[in-house]
Design a protein around this motif. Sequence first.
Motif, short mmCIF file in Angstrom:
data_model
loop_
_atom_site.label_atom_id
_atom_site.label_comp_id
_atom_site.label_asym_id
_atom_site.label_seq_id
_atom_site.Cartn_x
_atom_site.Cartn_y
_atom_site.Cartn_z
N THR A 1 45.88 37.60 -72.37
CA THR A 1 44.95 37.18 -71.32
C THR A 1 45.76 36.58 -70.18
N VAL A 2 45.63 37.16 -68.99
CA VAL A 2 46.42 36.72 -67.84
C VAL A 2 45.70 35.61 -67.08
N THR A 3 44.46 35.87 -66.69
CA THR A 3 43.58 34.88 -66.09
C THR A 3 42.21 35.06 -66.74
N PRO A 4 41.28 34.15 -66.53
CA PRO A 4 39.95 34.36 -67.10
C PRO A 4 39.28 35.66 -66.68
N GLN A 5 39.79 36.29 -65.61
CA GLN A 5 39.20 37.54 -65.14
C GLN A 5 40.05 38.76 -65.42
N VAL A 6 41.26 38.58 -65.96
CA VAL A 6 42.17 39.71 -66.18
C VAL A 6 42.76 39.61 -67.58
N GLN A 7 42.58 40.68 -68.37
CA GLN A 7 43.20 40.77 -69.69
C GLN A 7 43.88 42.13 -69.81
N ILE A 8 45.07 42.13 -70.39
CA ILE A 8 45.85 43.35 -70.53
C ILE A 8 45.71 43.89 -71.96
N THR A 9 45.53 45.19 -72.07
CA THR A 9 45.59 45.85 -73.38
C THR A 9 46.44 47.11 -73.25
N ARG B 1 42.20 32.78 -79.12
CA ARG B 1 42.94 31.94 -78.19
C ARG B 1 42.06 31.09 -77.27
N ASN B 2 40.77 31.00 -77.55
CA ASN B 2 39.91 30.15 -76.70
C ASN B 2 38.97 29.27 -77.53
N PRO B 3 39.53 28.51 -78.48
CA PRO B 3 38.66 27.60 -79.22
C PRO B 3 38.22 26.44 -78.33
N TYR B 4 37.02 25.93 -78.56
CA TYR B 4 36.60 24.71 -77.87
C TYR B 4 37.32 23.51 -78.51
N PHE B 5 37.57 22.47 -77.73
CA PHE B 5 38.00 21.22 -78.35
C PHE B 5 36.93 20.15 -78.08
N GLY B 6 36.91 19.15 -78.94
CA GLY B 6 35.98 18.04 -78.77
C GLY B 6 36.67 16.74 -79.11
N ILE B 7 36.58 15.76 -78.22
CA ILE B 7 37.21 14.46 -78.41
C ILE B 7 36.17 13.36 -78.23
N ILE B 8 36.23 12.35 -79.06
CA ILE B 8 35.44 11.14 -78.85
C ILE B 8 36.40 10.06 -78.36
N PHE C 1 45.60 20.60 -75.68
CA PHE C 1 44.36 21.31 -75.93
C PHE C 1 44.04 22.30 -74.83
N THR C 2 44.23 21.89 -73.57
CA THR C 2 43.90 22.79 -72.46
C THR C 2 44.93 23.90 -72.33
N ARG C 3 46.19 23.57 -72.52
CA ARG C 3 47.24 24.57 -72.36
C ARG C 3 47.14 25.66 -73.42
N HIS C 4 46.68 25.31 -74.59
CA HIS C 4 46.60 26.27 -75.69
C HIS C 4 45.55 27.35 -75.43
N SER C 5 44.49 26.99 -74.71
CA SER C 5 43.34 27.89 -74.57
C SER C 5 43.52 28.87 -73.41
N LEU C 6 43.15 30.12 -73.66
CA LEU C 6 43.14 31.16 -72.64
C LEU C 6 41.69 31.63 -72.50
N LEU C 7 41.06 31.24 -71.41
CA LEU C 7 39.64 31.52 -71.24
C LEU C 7 39.40 32.92 -70.67
#
Length: 272
Positions: A132-140, A150-157, A234-240
């Motif tokens: 995934t390059v950007t949220p609008q571009v994915q390469i296959t 590669r896009n799990p949600y995270f939740g913090i209290i 958490f944010t760096r890991h996710s590819l939206l």
Amino acid sequence: MNYYDALKRSGKILEAYFEQSKDILHSGSKGTIRENILNKVIRPFLPSCYGLSGGEAFDKNGNVSKQLDLVVYDNMFSYLIPYIENFIQFPCESIYGNIEIKSYLNQAEFISSIENIQSLKILSREGTHSWTVTPQVQITINGLPRDTGRNPYFGIIFAYDSVEVETVLNYFRNVHIPANLLPNAIVLYSKKIIIIHCKDVQIEIFPCNDFDKYKALKCGDDTLALFIGLLINFTRHSLLKAADIPKETLSLFQNLLAQNPGAETEISINRT
């Protein structure tokens, strides 16, 4: 000096700021605490490509989350619907995760936070992959890659103050929801404790579901710096992947076309 050394120095400044502000913060005003955490602790350390706002999320199946205290979202490529000040409605594809902010964490606030995080994590969205390059571009290439996690949600209290750590840990005994819907971390600021996912003796600093326990770590004066470090991980890991708005728009127009079939609603054009 590495990045974390610099972050720890800034963390000490933030700790001092919080100590100076404790009379205001101890007033119990959730709004005051939220604004302090947002503007003093989080916003200066995250690039502007990450947006921060309260709001609610929805998925393409019509499911809607509860009202979320602080949503971390893609502020560059993804879509959102501004509603009122500090409240946005988000397609769930636009979201990295959420932070539930509490002035004082007791059992009622713990359950409320758990339910809010669950209401986001349960929303359905298509998985992304390592290309995934950007949220609008994915390469296959030839159907590859096939990984889609590669896009799990995270939740913090984040609790400014709380009951004792052992009491918070015991609250989990009465929580009966799947592990993947539980918080990734709980920050007990006044106790200088971060409760985090752990598997065997390995701390999970990425938003994954492969854990078997929560571990309460004494973080001392590094509490805020470690909280920011977690947020960066958490944010760096996710590819939206952005919501497919073109597909939804085309579907709406096709439905309108089906509802207006008559000749009186069209005119032919000579293209020669």
